[in-house]
Design a protein around this motif. Structure first.
Motif, short mmCIF file in Angstrom:
data_model
loop_
_atom_site.label_atom_id
_atom_site.label_comp_id
_atom_site.label_asym_id
_atom_site.label_seq_id
_atom_site.Cartn_x
_atom_site.Cartn_y
_atom_site.Cartn_z
N ILE A 81 46.84 30.78 -16.28
CA ILE A 81 46.18 30.59 -14.76
C ILE A 81 46.27 32.33 -14.23
O ILE A 81 46.89 32.63 -14.40
N LYS A 82 45.17 32.39 -13.58
CA LYS A 82 44.68 33.74 -12.69
C LYS A 82 44.33 33.64 -11.55
O LYS A 82 43.19 32.84 -11.96
N GLU A 83 43.57 34.09 -10.93
CA GLU A 83 43.04 34.46 -9.56
C GLU A 83 41.82 34.89 -10.36
O GLU A 83 42.14 35.16 -11.40
N ALA A 84 40.74 34.62 -9.49
CA ALA A 84 39.38 35.19 -9.41
C ALA A 84 39.32 36.81 -9.28
O ALA A 84 40.05 37.39 -8.41
N LYS A 85 38.20 37.67 -10.40
CA LYS A 85 38.12 38.29 -10.42
C LYS A 85 38.26 39.29 -9.08
O LYS A 85 38.46 40.60 -8.37
N ALA A 86 36.85 38.89 -8.59
CA ALA A 86 36.32 38.76 -6.82
C ALA A 86 36.56 37.59 -6.06
O ALA A 86 36.77 36.36 -6.54
N ARG A 87 36.30 38.50 -4.98
CA ARG A 87 36.74 37.46 -3.56
C ARG A 87 34.92 36.26 -3.41
O ARG A 87 35.49 35.61 -2.93
N TRP A 88 34.66 36.65 -3.77
CA TRP A 88 33.21 35.49 -3.86
C TRP A 88 33.01 34.80 -4.81
O TRP A 88 32.36 34.07 -5.18
N GLN A 89 34.94 35.00 -6.14
CA GLN A 89 34.37 33.33 -6.68
C GLN A 89 36.32 33.02 -7.13
O GLN A 89 37.06 33.44 -5.58
N THR A 90 36.13 31.84 -6.88
CA THR A 90 37.23 31.08 -7.33
C THR A 90 37.61 30.27 -8.22
O THR A 90 36.38 29.78 -8.78
N ASN A 91 38.82 30.41 -9.45
CA ASN A 91 38.68 29.22 -10.62
C ASN A 91 39.35 28.31 -10.59
O ASN A 91 40.23 28.03 -8.74
N ARG A 92 38.84 27.32 -10.85
CA ARG A 92 38.77 25.58 -10.36
C ARG A 92 38.71 25.47 -11.61
O ARG A 92 38.95 25.56 -12.93
N PHE A 134 21.80 37.47 -6.73
CA PHE A 134 22.41 39.22 -6.01
C PHE A 134 22.26 39.80 -7.48
O PHE A 134 23.04 40.21 -8.11
N ALA A 135 21.52 41.58 -6.83
CA ALA A 135 21.69 42.33 -7.88
C ALA A 135 23.29 42.85 -7.61
O ALA A 135 23.95 42.90 -6.70
N LYS A 136 23.38 43.40 -9.07
CA LYS A 136 25.28 44.32 -9.12
C LYS A 136 24.83 45.11 -7.57
O LYS A 136 24.07 46.04 -6.73
N GLY A 137 26.54 45.04 -6.87
CA GLY A 137 26.27 46.26 -5.68
C GLY A 137 26.06 45.96 -4.37
O GLY A 137 26.99 46.13 -3.40
N LYS A 138 25.79 44.10 -4.36
CA LYS A 138 24.95 43.36 -3.11
C LYS A 138 26.77 42.48 -3.14
O LYS A 138 26.62 41.98 -3.60
N ASN A 139 26.29 42.71 -1.41
CA ASN A 139 28.00 42.09 -0.90
C ASN A 139 27.59 40.72 -1.40
O ASN A 139 26.19 39.38 -0.72
N ILE A 140 28.39 39.46 -1.55
CA ILE A 140 28.22 38.27 -1.49
C ILE A 140 29.35 37.51 -0.93
O ILE A 140 30.50 38.31 -0.99
N ARG A 141 29.22 36.31 -0.10
CA ARG A 141 30.13 36.26 0.88
C ARG A 141 31.15 35.51 0.15
O ARG A 141 30.90 35.52 -1.58
N GLU A 198 32.00 28.24 -7.90
CA GLU A 198 33.20 27.96 -7.97
C GLU A 198 33.15 27.97 -10.02
O GLU A 198 32.42 27.20 -10.52
N VAL A 199 34.20 28.85 -10.79
CA VAL A 199 34.58 29.09 -12.08
C VAL A 199 35.30 28.40 -12.31
O VAL A 199 36.30 28.00 -11.90
N TRP A 200 34.54 27.09 -12.91
CA TRP A 200 35.25 25.58 -13.79
C TRP A 200 36.28 26.64 -15.70
O TRP A 200 34.92 27.08 -15.92
N ILE A 201 37.24 26.77 -15.59
CA ILE A 201 37.95 27.03 -16.22
C ILE A 201 38.25 25.98 -17.87
O ILE A 201 39.51 25.44 -16.61
N GLY A 202 38.40 26.19 -18.81
CA GLY A 202 39.29 24.83 -19.37
C GLY A 202 40.79 25.16 -19.98
O GLY A 202 40.84 24.92 -20.58
#
Length: 280
Positions: free
Chosen positions: A163-174, A138-145, A150-154
């Motif tokens: 712990i913080k929420e993901a910056k974008a709706r199309w990301q989920t932090n784990r 997806f190019a910058k600016g294109k909508n992502i569902r 799923e972003v894995w954070i150590g």
């Protein structure tokens, strides 16, 4: 390699990516995933290079990226050279690449403060998000569902406050280490039991958040990085142009780094890391 625009299974994420800081926790996370102890297998790990890490961190990334260590690729993404951008900002305060780090400040009235920290967002989070977009196709600016990545954070159990929420709706932090109730010490134990090297803390060599112990380690083990930090510390006062109302320093004692006493027992300030990506 990651398949772009793949169809998610049962509505799950298209891409699972480890945010690899190359410190103890994220290294443990990646290696445990490689052993099948955290599932499903991630598609990749991504290291955002600020060009300002200690030498040992780059050596560690090279090892993690070598064959027969991880069964998934390690992507290195470049958000710019933080130190060069800092120097350029000192020379030209209107520079488009001006960067901000949390300097410690002594104001003219004797009060103290801390500068704005924009480095994590600009040199870590945004490059990682761009990498996720690229891997998805997806190019910058294109909508992502929503929940496509799923972003894995150590972050470990003893650092749950990060712990913080993901910056974008199309990301989920784990946070798989927290799922396994592992602390930082548990990570060190696991690495040793499996004959893996214990990495140094992943953070810019001149980060003001360093503890005295970390400053001493850099001075002892990485003289070039120490000298770069000393030179930068001097430059932020001699060149000015930071738009501050006080005098900035890299060390919390509000003394030049070269003169600071490093036996004061000052702890690190990564507790203040707003997105949990530095130091892991």
């Amino acid at each position: 390699m990651v398949k772009t625009r793949a169809k998610p299974l049962e509505g799950g994420p298209i891409l699972r990516a480890i945010s690899l800081g190359a410190g103890i926790q994220s290294t443990t996370l990646a290696l445990m995933a490689a052993h099948g102890l955290i599932d499903p297998m991630p598609d990749c790990a991504i290291f955002a290079d600020t060009h300002a890490e200690p030498t040992e961190v780059y050596q560690h990334i090279e090892w993690l990226s070598s064959s027969n260590v991880l069964p998934f690729p390690v992507h290195v993404v470049d958000g710019g050279n933080l130190r060069e951008d800092l120097i350029q900002g000192l020379d030209s305060p209107k520079s488009r690449r001006f960067a901000s780090i949390p300097y410690f400040i002594r104001n003219a009235d004797g009060s103290t403060g801390i500068g704005v920290r924009g480095c994590t967002l600009r040199y870590k989070i945004e490059p990682l998000m761009q990498a996720h977009r690229k891997l998805l196709g997806f190019a910058k600016g294109k909508n992502i569902r929503p929940d496509s990545v799923e972003v894995w954070i150590g972050i470990s159990r003893d650092e749950m406050y990060r712990i913080k929420e993901a910056k974008a709706r199309w990301q989920t932090n784990r946070f798989p280490l927290i799922e396994k109730r592992m602390t930082r010490q548990d990570c060190i134990t696991w690495l040793r039991e499996n004959d893996y090297p214990i990495p140094t803390r992943s953070a810019c060599a001149f980060c003001p958040y360093h503890s005295d112990a970390e400053w001493k380690r850099i001075r002892r083990d990485d003289p070039a990085a120490w000298q770069n930090a000393v030179d930068l510390d001097r430059a932020i006062r001699e060149r000015g142009n930071l738009g501050l109302h006080g005098t900035p320093y890299l060390h919390r004692s509000l003394k030049p780094l070269s003169e600071a006493e490093l036996d004061g027992g000052m702890n690190d300030l990564f507790d203040n890391d707003c997105d949990g990506l530095c130091g892991v």
